[in-house]
Structure formats: structure tokens, C-alpha cells
Motif scaffolding. Structure first.
Motif, PDB file in Angstrom:
ATOM      1  N   LYS A   1       0.810  -1.229   0.000  1.00  0.00           N
ATOM      2  CA  LYS A   1       0.000   0.000   0.000  1.00  0.00           C
ATOM      3  C   LYS A   1       0.841   1.277   0.000  1.00  0.00           C
ATOM      4  CE  LYS A   1      -3.698  -2.410   2.507  1.00  0.00           C
ATOM      5  NZ  LYS A   1      -4.351  -2.942   1.320  1.00  0.00           N
ATOM      6  N   LEU A   2       2.123   1.162  -0.346  1.00  0.00           N
ATOM      7  CA  LEU A   2       2.953   2.340  -0.588  1.00  0.00           C
ATOM      8  C   LEU A   2       3.892   2.025  -1.742  1.00  0.00           C
ATOM      9  CD1 LEU A   2       6.073   1.800   0.608  1.00  0.00           C
ATOM     10  CD2 LEU A   2       4.934   2.167   2.768  1.00  0.00           C
ATOM     11  N   ARG A   3       4.507   3.085  -2.293  1.00  0.00           N
ATOM     12  CA  ARG A   3       5.497   2.917  -3.346  1.00  0.00           C
ATOM     13  C   ARG A   3       6.863   3.265  -2.779  1.00  0.00           C
ATOM     14  NH1 ARG A   3       4.933   0.273  -7.897  1.00  0.00           N
ATOM     15  NH2 ARG A   3       5.995   1.812  -9.220  1.00  0.00           N
ATOM     16  N   MET A   4       7.865   2.456  -3.115  1.00  0.00           N
ATOM     17  CA  MET A   4       9.215   2.695  -2.645  1.00  0.00           C
ATOM     18  C   MET A   4      10.133   2.869  -3.854  1.00  0.00           C
ATOM     19  SD  MET A   4      11.548   0.409  -0.003  1.00  0.00           S
ATOM     20  CE  MET A   4      10.368   0.628   1.330  1.00  0.00           C
TER      21      MET A   4
ATOM     22  N   MET B   1       7.906   6.219  -0.272  1.00  0.00           N
ATOM     23  CA  MET B   1       9.156   6.315   0.471  1.00  0.00           C
ATOM     24  C   MET B   1      10.295   6.336  -0.539  1.00  0.00           C
ATOM     25  SD  MET B   1      10.444   3.975   3.694  1.00  0.00           S
ATOM     26  CE  MET B   1       9.143   4.636   4.721  1.00  0.00           C
ATOM     27  N   LEU B   2      11.102   7.408  -0.499  1.00  0.00           N
ATOM     28  CA  LEU B   2      12.144   7.635  -1.491  1.00  0.00           C
ATOM     29  C   LEU B   2      13.506   7.525  -0.819  1.00  0.00           C
ATOM     30  CD1 LEU B   2      10.526  10.853  -3.044  1.00  0.00           C
ATOM     31  CD2 LEU B   2       9.935   8.461  -3.492  1.00  0.00           C
ATOM     32  N   LEU B   3      14.269   6.494  -1.175  1.00  0.00           N
ATOM     33  CA  LEU B   3      15.580   6.243  -0.598  1.00  0.00           C
ATOM     34  C   LEU B   3      16.653   6.710  -1.565  1.00  0.00           C
ATOM     35  CD1 LEU B   3      13.570   4.192   0.798  1.00  0.00           C
ATOM     36  CD2 LEU B   3      15.513   2.659   1.050  1.00  0.00           C
ATOM     37  N   ASP B   4      17.652   7.418  -1.032  1.00  0.00           N
ATOM     38  CA  ASP B   4      18.759   7.873  -1.859  1.00  0.00           C
ATOM     39  C   ASP B   4      20.087   7.536  -1.204  1.00  0.00           C
ATOM     40  OD1 ASP B   4      17.940   9.355  -4.348  1.00  0.00           O
ATOM     41  OD2 ASP B   4      16.674  10.375  -2.880  1.00  0.00           O
ATOM     42  N   THR B   5      21.068   7.182  -2.030  1.00  0.00           N
ATOM     43  CA  THR B   5      22.391   6.839  -1.519  1.00  0.00           C
ATOM     44  C   THR B   5      23.171   8.108  -1.173  1.00  0.00           C
ATOM     45  OG1 THR B   5      23.199   6.765  -3.801  1.00  0.00           O
ATOM     46  CG2 THR B   5      22.511   4.692  -2.810  1.00  0.00           C
ATOM     47  N   LYS B   6      24.246   7.919  -0.423  1.00  0.00           N
ATOM     48  CA  LYS B   6      25.133   9.033  -0.097  1.00  0.00           C
ATOM     49  C   LYS B   6      25.831   9.520  -1.361  1.00  0.00           C
ATOM     50  CE  LYS B   6      26.271   7.348   4.560  1.00  0.00           C
ATOM     51  NZ  LYS B   6      27.359   6.796   5.411  1.00  0.00           N
ATOM     52  N   ASN B   7      25.980  10.822  -1.455  1.00  0.00           N
ATOM     53  CA  ASN B   7      26.723  11.400  -2.574  1.00  0.00           C
ATOM     54  C   ASN B   7      28.152  11.723  -2.141  1.00  0.00           C
ATOM     55  OD1 ASN B   7      24.570  11.443  -4.465  1.00  0.00           O
ATOM     56  ND2 ASN B   7      23.736  13.269  -3.476  1.00  0.00           N
TER      57      ASN B   7
ATOM     58  N   PRO C   1      11.825   2.680  -9.148  1.00  0.00           N
ATOM     59  CA  PRO C   1      10.825   1.992  -8.328  1.00  0.00           C
ATOM     60  C   PRO C   1      11.283   0.584  -7.946  1.00  0.00           C
ATOM     61  CG  PRO C   1      10.084   2.182 -10.608  1.00  0.00           C
ATOM     62  CD  PRO C   1      11.328   2.981 -10.501  1.00  0.00           C
ATOM     63  N   VAL C   2      11.151   0.255  -6.669  1.00  0.00           N
ATOM     64  CA  VAL C   2      11.554  -1.062  -6.178  1.00  0.00           C
ATOM     65  C   VAL C   2      10.384  -1.791  -5.522  1.00  0.00           C
ATOM     66  CG1 VAL C   2      13.995  -0.516  -5.926  1.00  0.00           C
ATOM     67  CG2 VAL C   2      12.451  -0.006  -4.043  1.00  0.00           C
ATOM     68  N   THR C   3       9.177  -1.273  -5.703  1.00  0.00           N
ATOM     69  CA  THR C   3       7.968  -1.977  -5.289  1.00  0.00           C
ATOM     70  C   THR C   3       7.581  -2.939  -6.401  1.00  0.00           C
ATOM     71  OG1 THR C   3       7.195  -0.111  -3.959  1.00  0.00           O
ATOM     72  CG2 THR C   3       5.546  -1.703  -4.658  1.00  0.00           C
ATOM     73  N   ASN C   4       7.313  -4.198  -6.047  1.00  0.00           N
ATOM     74  CA  ASN C   4       7.084  -5.187  -7.101  1.00  0.00           C
ATOM     75  C   ASN C   4       5.658  -5.087  -7.661  1.00  0.00           C
ATOM     76  OD1 ASN C   4       5.330  -6.613  -5.405  1.00  0.00           O
ATOM     77  ND2 ASN C   4       6.793  -8.218  -4.926  1.00  0.00           N
ATOM     78  N   GLY C   5       5.345  -5.964  -8.597  1.00  0.00           N
ATOM     79  CA  GLY C   5       4.078  -5.889  -9.306  1.00  0.00           C
ATOM     80  C   GLY C   5       2.861  -6.155  -8.474  1.00  0.00           C
TER      81      GLY C   5
ATOM     82  N   SER D   1       6.958  -4.065  -0.855  1.00  0.00           N
ATOM     83  CA  SER D   1       8.243  -3.362  -0.759  1.00  0.00           C
ATOM     84  C   SER D   1       9.035  -3.933   0.409  1.00  0.00           C
ATOM     85  CB  SER D   1       8.033  -1.857  -0.540  1.00  0.00           C
ATOM     86  OG  SER D   1       7.217  -1.283  -1.536  1.00  0.00           O
ATOM     87  N   THR D   2      10.373  -3.955   0.276  1.00  0.00           N
ATOM     88  CA  THR D   2      11.223  -4.525   1.324  1.00  0.00           C
ATOM     89  C   THR D   2      12.339  -3.558   1.672  1.00  0.00           C
ATOM     90  OG1 THR D   2      12.456  -5.705  -0.395  1.00  0.00           O
ATOM     91  CG2 THR D   2      10.737  -6.940   0.737  1.00  0.00           C
ATOM     92  N   ILE D   3      12.232  -2.924   2.839  1.00  0.00           N
ATOM     93  CA  ILE D   3      13.248  -1.984   3.295  1.00  0.00           C
ATOM     94  C   ILE D   3      14.540  -2.707   3.637  1.00  0.00           C
ATOM     95  CG2 ILE D   3      12.516  -2.090   5.708  1.00  0.00           C
ATOM     96  CD1 ILE D   3      13.626   1.110   3.891  1.00  0.00           C
ATOM     97  N   GLU D   4      14.443  -4.008   3.982  1.00  0.00           N
ATOM     98  CA  GLU D   4      15.630  -4.755   4.404  1.00  0.00           C
ATOM     99  C   GLU D   4      16.551  -5.105   3.233  1.00  0.00           C
ATOM    100  OE1 GLU D   4      12.013  -7.573   4.465  1.00  0.00           O
ATOM    101  OE2 GLU D   4      12.496  -5.543   5.106  1.00  0.00           O
ATOM    102  N   ALA D   5      16.167  -4.759   2.015  1.00  0.00           N
ATOM    103  CA  ALA D   5      17.025  -5.019   0.858  1.00  0.00           C
ATOM    104  C   ALA D   5      18.121  -3.966   0.707  1.00  0.00           C
ATOM    105  CB  ALA D   5      16.187  -5.076  -0.416  1.00  0.00           C
TER     106      ALA D   5
END
Length: 661
Positions: A77-80, A126-132, A86-90, A94-98
Motif C-alpha cells: 500500500k505504498l510505493r518505494m 518512500m524515497l531512498l537515496d544513496t550518499k553522494n 521503483p523497487v515496489t514489485n508488481g 516493498s522490502t526496506i531490508e534489501a
């Protein structure tokens, strides 16, 4: 200003992903560093309105404003998104532990369906970004942590930046025996993120994230075990030595083209792969998923107008089968694969078109209109019972158009915003199946309208910042997962829920002296969520509190920072009792948990840096439920298993070395 860069003001120092005046909340490195480097859950739980129920390192359920609380396992029920991909599947999972928290730079959260460009799911995005890497810098760093339960974590990263090229490569290893029986976790992974400036107008980037982990599963336990010995695993999971093994790959290629100073396009193509093997007491699940996608977004402005538009296509192929688990015949050696019980394939396709248009009427007043068009198709094939045509079917949901409208007014010491938005949640394909494995065409999408009013207020020359939101959302066609077997849930639409509440965040800076600052903060969530119309066969639960959601929640703390690099973080979390049954006959107990961390960072030379830290979690050794399973059912005369215990008092310490070339 930089001293207030957490949650409220991080937008002032970070390039945001959200567009226009869309309200969002963000956390970054300073929040992550308050906790154990494997504890992304506690970091995210700092955000008002967002709560992760964590049954184990590999068992997390993210809820936003109560949406997703009724999901039995995992997050939906959310998009990641990870670096815009996008890493939410079909099926909406979504899996934050990945993702390794030590690789993250920021996490942005859009609460509710107002993030048009990132889907209009009822929970939000939920939008995750890596360190720059720092500009024109080459750095090698190593972070090493030891802790209770035989925990060991290592993160080794290399970052390089020059005018036309950036590169980040990080390797991570993590292992722990865990607090409970059958709780071992072992993970390895790496991250590659790089981009090239091909010309003044062209930029090309490559992203690869790989995780390989094996996690034993202690599962939930009943009230007696929770009270007497929370380290116990569920008896059947212990006997089967249940676990899950996952190999996860995300690979993306993205290109940005700057047409002119007023218009740019970013297009990404991506591939995801998940290989999942899970021996459970009732069967052994063997599955893999291949996902493919394309996302393209245009961003531009013209005078007082700012706009975005684009599209996102995602397709995945999910192949899964179950086998008999012969652990009872395996002489105490755990799971043993037996005969095949099922063989299935699912083909899932989701298409989004989106656009937002923001108009600045004056230097203070802006309005934004957003539209999102979503279309989803499922195709299910039962390869085990191919002679039965009724067990293979298509499910096409009608296209749904979802608008959003927002207003923002800036004033000298802050801003006010208002938003009205429509959202939806799809049932998974499994939820559309009857117990006989036949598609139920009557299952409908959840839909809801969200109303929100909020603002930010800066007081006392920005030494105190208040961030608040009031919201009200009605959700129709509530999807209910009804358990019809130990490993079988079916979905149905069962009524309407009302989600309303208050979110409040306060931050302050108190200079004790020239070299010491104290940063107290307080985050409060009030959730008044209830069933408006909910009839389950002969039971009428209308008016009852929404199952799985605490009414009150507090995350607070104090950060003490010295200019010499010494820092003390004291954090506290309060979670109110949680209704465990739709009938509201049983609740979990409320709890308070306190953590402490002491860190020291120093520059040994112009090239070498050193960081040291020690910490203690659950300072007062509280026995609490870190996650719950609602409407649990006892099978074979056993008591229902509602509780996932949190860890007892535990310790950790780490060292971080950096070398600047």
C-alpha cells in the motif's frame, strides 16, 4: 541553520525528490547515526505518522497513517523508490531490508496519496537515496561494529568525485545470532552507483544493488511465552528450523538530458531479480521474480509555472511453487523437501501516467494540481492443475484517474499548506483468489480521499522549529485478508475505515556554551483510526478502533554535541497499546524503550579520520512487542500467536576509519 537539518529542515541542504509544493518529511545521516548501524527501523520510526512493526531484521511492516496495518506480513500500500528507480514489485510489496542503512544518504516520506509523480498509493511513497561523494574528493572508509548476540557488521566504501564523473562502491557484511531461538541472520551485499557527464547536457548513470542473505525465522509467539520467555521461537518453526534465503538484484541505467535551463528529462530502465527460498512448517516455498521497467520524467518551469510529467511502466514475472516439508521425518535435522504441492506463474503489469502543475501567484502563495492515471493487469497460471481451466485467469482493473490539489503560503517565520488528494490500493493477485484458487471478479480496489492541513513555524530566531499536520482520510472497499488456513489468506472488500490524526514535530537548539550545543526534539503521533462500516459475516465491528494501530506514539530525545567531535544521543520511544482483534477484545501492552549512544569523531591528519562509538539499546531491559500479528488464529488447539518480542538490553561498539586521497 545546518544544525537543524533533521526531518524539518533537511530540504534546505539536500536536493529533494518531491516536486513543486508537495509536503514531505525527510531524515538523513544525523538521524541514522543516532542508532545501531543495522537499526534502520528506529531511524524511520522517528518520523511522525510512520511506524514500522518489526518482527525480525527480515520481517518489517511499514505503516503510514494506519494504512498497511492490517497486512499480515510485509509492506504494501505504498510505493518505494531507490535513487529514483521503483523497487515496489508488481503486487505492491516493498522490502526496506534489501538496503544497507550505512549506504543511505536520505529517506524522504510522502504521507498519503499526494505524491502524484511517485504513485498515489493510500499509504504514500518512500524515497531512498544513496550518499553522494563530496565534490572533487576521493575517499576510502571502513566501518566495523561488534555487538550483543554475536553481532558483526562491516561496511567498506570507496567514493570518488571529479568534474565529470562520480563513483561509489560499497561492500557490506552483517551477521548475528539474534536475540531469540532460530534467529540467525547472515547477509552480504554490494552497491555500485556511478554517473558520467557525457556533455554539458547529457548525464548517464549506472546503479547496481545486490543483497544475499539467509535469515532464520522464529515467528510470533503466544501470550504465555511472551511473558515467561520471549527468547523462544514458535515450536513448529523451531522444529522445522524455518528460514528464508534471498538473493536480490536491482540494476538500473538512467540518463538525464538538459534541453535548456528550463527543461530536463530523466529516463531510467531497470531490472530486478529476487530468488526466494523459504522452508516453513506447513510447506516449503520456492519462488523467483524477474521485473523490468521504464520510468521517464520531464521537469520544467516557465515564468511562474513549474511542471512535471511522465510515465512509469513496470512488468514482472513471478514463478512460485510449494513442496511438502518432511521435517517431522528428518530425525531432528530440520526441513526436508518432499513432493510438489503447487506450481504457479503470475504475470503482472502496472502503468502510470502522471503530471503536476505548480503556479506561483505571488512570492508567498502557490497552488499545485496533480493527476495520476493508473492501470494494472494480473495474469495467473496454475501449472500444477493445468486440466482445470478455472484456475488460470486474467484480472484487469479499470484505469483509475486520481487528482491532487494543494496550496502553500509562505510567511516570514514558516509556511502553511493544504492538500486534497485521491488514492488507491490494489489487492494482490493472491487476495483476488478464492480458497479453490479461482479468480474472484468482485474484489475491488481500495480508494480514499485525503484532506490535510499543516505547516512549519520557526520561533526564536529558528532556535525552535514546529512542524505539524492534521489529516482526515476515508477509505472505501476496505481490503481484508481473511485467514482460511495456516498458509492461506483470501481477500475481500469488507467496508470503510476512517483515518484521522495529528502529527507534531518540535526541534530546538540550546547553546550551553561556546563549544557545546544541546538539541532536544519531540515527535508525537495521534491516530484516531476506526472502522466506519465493517461487517465480517455475522459480526459487526463498525465503530471499533482500527486493528494494528497505536493511538498515541512518541519519539523523543536529546543530542549533545561538542565542537571537538564528541556527541551523546539519548533516544526514547513510546508506543501505546495496539488493538489485536477486530472485535477489540484484546490489546498489546504499551511500552517505553530508551537507547543511548556515545560517539567521537576526529581528524587524525589531513588524510586520516577516526570515529568511535558505543551504544546500549533498551537501556531498562523492557519486555515489549516490537511487532504484532492481528487476528491471530491458533491451529490444532494451540494458543493464538500475536507477539514478536523486541530485543532485550543489548550493547554495541564500532570504529570508523577514513582515508582521503
Amino acid at each position: 541553520m545546518n544544525q537543524l537539518d533533521e526531518i524539518i529542515l533537511i530540504e534546505d541542504i539536500t536536493e529533494r525528490n518531491t516536486t513543486g509544493i508537495t509536503p514531505y518529511t525527510s531524515i538523513g545521516a544525523q538521524t541514522f547515526e543516532k542508532f545501531n548501524p543495522v537499526d534502520v527501523v528506529s531511524a524511520i520510526n522517528q518520523i511522525p505518522g510512520v511506524y514500522i512493526l518489526s518482527g525480525a531484521l527480515n520481517t518489517n511492516r511499514i505503516t503510514i497513517r494506519g494504512v498497511g496495518a492490517r497486512t499480515p506480513f510485509g509492506t504494501d500500500k505504498l510505493r518505494m523508490y531507490f535513487n529514483g528507480i521503483p523497487v515496489t514489485n508488481g503486487t505492491g510489496s516493498s522490502t526496506i531490508e534489501a538496503f544497507d542503512m550505512e549506504n543511505l544518504g536520505t529517506i524522504e516520506v510522502i504521507k498519503g496519496p499526494k505524491g502524484t509523480a511517485f504513485g498515489t498509493n493510500l499509504g504514500g511513497a518512500m524515497l531512498l537515496d544513496t550518499k553522494n561523494p563530496e565534490t572533487n574528493e576521493t575517499k576510502l572508509s571502513s566501518s566495523f561494529t561488534l555487538g550483543s548476540y554475536q553481532m558483526l557488521k562491516e561496511n567498506l566504501s570507496f567514493q570518488h568525485s571529479e568534474d565529470n564523473f562520480n563513483l561509489t562502491f560499497a561492500y557490506n557484511h552483517f551477521e548475528t545470532d539474534g536475540y531469540r531461538q532460530n534467529n540467525r541472520f547472515d547477509r552480504d551485499g554490494f552497491l555500485l552507483n556511478t554517473n558520467f557527464n557525457l556533455s554539458d547536457k547529457n548525464q548517464l548513470g549506472i546503479l547496481v544493488n545486490y543483497i544475499d542473505y539467509t535469515a532464520q525465522i522464529p515467528s510470533s509467539i503466544n501470550q504465555t511465552d511472551f511473558d515467561e520467555d520471549p527468547t523462544r521461537a514458535a515450536g513448529n518453526w523451531l522444529a522445522a528450523q524455518g528460514f528464508e534465503a534471498n538473493k536480490y538484484v536491482l540494476a538500473g541505467l538512467y540518463h538525464t538530458y538538459q534541453f535548456n535551463q528550463n527543461l530536463e528529462n530523466t529516463t531510467s530502465i531497470f531490472y530486478t531479480y529476487l530468488d526466494h527460498y523459504e522452508p516453513r512448517p506447513f510447506n516449503i516455498l520456492d519462488e523467483f521474480t524477474n521485473g523490468f521497467g521504464l520510468r521517464s520524467q520531464f521537469k520544467g518551469n516557465s515564468g511562474t509555472f513549474e511542471y512535471t510529467f511522465g510515465g512509469e511502466l513496470y512488468k514482472d514475472e513471478y514463478h512460485w511453487g510449494t513442496f511438502r516439508n518432511l521435517f517431522r521425518e528428518n530425525n531432528g535435522n530440520g526441513s526436508l523437501r518432499g513432493e510438489r504441492l503447487s506450481d504457479n506463474s503470475e504475470f503482472r503489469r502496472q502503468f502510470n501516467l502522471f503530471g503536476t502543475f505548480t503556479h506561483t501567484f505571488t512570492s508567498r502563495f502557490s497552488a499545485q494540481l496533480g493527476l495520476n492515471l493508473n492501470k494494472i493487469n494480473f495474469n495467473f497460471q496454475d501449472l500444477f492443475n493445468q486440466g482445470n481451466a478455472n484456475t488460470s485467469a486474467d484480472r484487469n482493473f479499470d484505469a483509475i484517474l486520481l487528482p491532487s490539489f494543494g496550496l502553500q503560503y509562505l510567511f516570514t517565520n514558516g509556511k502553511l499548506f493544504a492538500n486534497v488528494s485521491r488514492g488507491f490500493s490494489n489487492p494482490s493477485l493472491e487476495e483476488t483468489l478464492t480458497p479453490d484458487g479461482v479468480i474472484n471478479p468482485d474484489i475491488a480496489q481500495e480508494t480514499g480521499t485525503n484532506y490535510e492541513l499543516g505547516g512549519i513555524l520557526n520561533l526564536f530566531k529558528q532556535h525552535l522549529v514546529l512542524d505539524w499536520s492534521l489529516y482526515h482520510m476515508d477509505i472505501n472497499n476496505l481490503l481484508v485478508a481473511q485467514r482460511v488456513g495456516e498458509d492461506q489468506f483470501i481477500g475481500r472488500n469488507a467496508g470503510e475505515t476512517r483515518h484521522q490524526g495529528l502529527e507534531l514535530s518540535a526541534r530546538s537548539v540550546l547553546p550551553l556554551c561556546k563549544s557545546v550545543n544541546v538539541h532536544p526534539y519531540f515527535n508525537y503521533t495521534f491516530s484516531d483510526h476506526s472502522f466506519v462500516d465493517f461487517v465480517d459475516e455475522d459480526d459487526d465491528f463498525s465503530g471499533n478502533p482500527l486493528t494494528g494501530v497505536p493511538k498515541h506514539r512518541i519519539s523523543s530525545g536529546v543530542d549533545v554535541r561538542h565542537t571537538n567531535g564528541l556527541q551523546l544521543n539519548l533516544t526514547h520511544q513510546f508506543v501505546d497499546e495496539i488493538p489485536l482483534t477486530d472485535a477489540n477484545t484484546l490489546n498489546s501492552e504499551s511500552f517505553n524503550v530508551f537507547n543511548a549512544k556515545l560517539g567521537y569523531n576526529t581528524q587524525l591528519s589531513s588524510n586520516f579520520s577516526l570515529g568511535l562509538n558505543v551504544g546500549v539499546n533498551n537501556v531498562f531491559n523492557t519486555n515489549y512487542a516490537q511487532s504484532v500479528l492481528i487476528n491471530a488464529v491458533g491451529f490444532g488447539g494451540a494458543f493464538p500467536r500475536y507477539f514478536y518480542p523486541g530485543n532485550d538490553q543489548n550493547f554495541y561498539g564500532g570504529v570508523k576509519l577514513g582515508y582521503l586521497f
